[in-house]
Design a protein around this motif. Structure first.
Motif, PDB file in Angstrom:
ATOM      1  N   GLY A 101       0.637  -1.327  -0.146  1.00 40.11           N
ATOM      2  CA  GLY A 101      -0.013  -0.145  -0.087  1.00 40.11           C
ATOM      3  C   GLY A 101       0.918   1.180  -0.070  1.00 40.11           C
ATOM      4  O   GLY A 101       0.489   2.325   0.213  1.00 40.11           O
ATOM      5  N   ARG A 102       1.981   1.248  -0.690  1.00 39.55           N
ATOM      6  CA  ARG A 102       2.855   2.424  -0.459  1.00 39.55           C
ATOM      7  C   ARG A 102       3.478   2.498  -1.839  1.00 39.55           C
ATOM      8  O   ARG A 102       4.783   2.815  -2.176  1.00 39.55           O
ATOM      9  CB  ARG A 102       4.032   2.152   0.632  1.00 39.55           C
ATOM     10  N   PRO A 103       2.547   2.659  -2.711  1.00 41.79           N
ATOM     11  CA  PRO A 103       3.130   2.677  -4.462  1.00 41.79           C
ATOM     12  C   PRO A 103       3.908   4.276  -4.396  1.00 41.79           C
ATOM     13  O   PRO A 103       4.932   4.069  -5.414  1.00 41.79           O
ATOM     14  CB  PRO A 103       1.964   2.912  -5.191  1.00 41.79           C
ATOM     15  N   GLN A 104       3.466   5.185  -3.910  1.00 40.89           N
ATOM     16  CA  GLN A 104       4.276   6.490  -4.208  1.00 40.89           C
ATOM     17  C   GLN A 104       5.835   6.233  -3.900  1.00 40.89           C
ATOM     18  O   GLN A 104       6.458   6.758  -4.519  1.00 40.89           O
ATOM     19  CB  GLN A 104       3.706   7.762  -3.216  1.00 40.89           C
ATOM     20  N   GLU A 105       6.102   5.497  -2.772  1.00 42.63           N
ATOM     21  CA  GLU A 105       7.329   5.295  -2.409  1.00 42.63           C
ATOM     22  C   GLU A 105       8.340   4.504  -3.773  1.00 42.63           C
ATOM     23  O   GLU A 105       9.282   4.680  -3.974  1.00 42.63           O
ATOM     24  CB  GLU A 105       7.572   4.495  -1.179  1.00 42.63           C
ATOM     25  N   GLY A 106       7.428   3.489  -4.054  1.00 47.62           N
ATOM     26  CA  GLY A 106       7.808   2.762  -5.258  1.00 47.62           C
ATOM     27  C   GLY A 106       8.115   3.652  -6.527  1.00 47.62           C
ATOM     28  O   GLY A 106       9.132   3.415  -7.151  1.00 47.62           O
ATOM     29  N   VAL A 107       7.388   4.594  -6.823  1.00 50.75           N
ATOM     30  CA  VAL A 107       7.475   5.415  -7.800  1.00 50.75           C
ATOM     31  C   VAL A 107       8.772   6.477  -7.492  1.00 50.75           C
ATOM     32  O   VAL A 107       9.591   6.647  -8.429  1.00 50.75           O
ATOM     33  CB  VAL A 107       6.194   6.600  -8.199  1.00 50.75           C
TER      34      VAL A 107
END
Length: 181
Positions: A101-107
């Motif tokens: 649930g932390r896709p922004q960190e992945g980006v």
């Protein structure tokens, strides 16, 4: 226990991963134990050992446990030991971040990889980044990345697909139909 992994260790790790599918979900803990034992042959903060432990958790459905291990592997110099494994760790960490649930960190983790020296992981970077973007509701950007990556593999329509990919994120007067060559 040596400071660095040798080829024998790498070969044993590769053999364990080659047998991964024989474990199945019911024996996932057993597989993790095999990887943990191999990682235990290295110093506790060995980036290679941390990376393999992260991969084992990730591959057996525990991305929440993999995230801190990937981070520690990278923080302890995995990219210095192996540029390739460092890049794999960033791709896999971004995927795990998305899964927890932390896709922004992945980006944020993968965007710089778009400008890294090219290798066979380029398409995996783009595919994983596209998934992270999609999880953030940024589907057009994700589709643009995937189409751009796919374009180079097509026997025809490479220029058209590359233009379509670009136009998904850069609309304007040139948003007409690219040539179909």
């Amino acid at each position: 226990m040596s400071e660095h992994a040798d080829q024998s260790w790498e070969d044993r790790v590769a053999a364990a991963w080659a047998a991964f599918d024989t474990y199945g979900e019911e024996r996932a803990a057993e597989f993790r134990a095999v990887i943990d034992a191999l990682a235990g042959e290295l110093p506790p903060d060995s980036p290679l050992g941390l990376f393999e432990r992260a991969c084992a958790r990730d591959s057996t459905g525990h991305p929440d446990q993999a995230v801190p291990l990937y981070r520690r592997a990278l923080d302890h110099g995995l990219s210095d030991v192996s540029r390739y494994k460092g890049r794999r760790a960033r791709i896999q960490l971004a995927s795990s971040l998305r899964n927890v649930g932390r896709p922004q960190e992945g980006v944020e983790l993968l965007t710089p990889e778009l400008h890294a020296p090219s290798d066979e992981l380029d398409d995996a970077v783009r595919a994983t980044l596209a998934l992270c973007l999609s999880s953030l509701g940024r589907d057009r950007e994700g589709l643009s990345l995937v189409l751009g990556a796919l374009a180079g593999h097509l026997p025809r329509y490479q220029r058209s697909m590359a233009n379509y990919a670009r136009l998904l994120v850069e609309p304007g007067p040139a948003a007409g139909r690219p040539a179909a060559r």
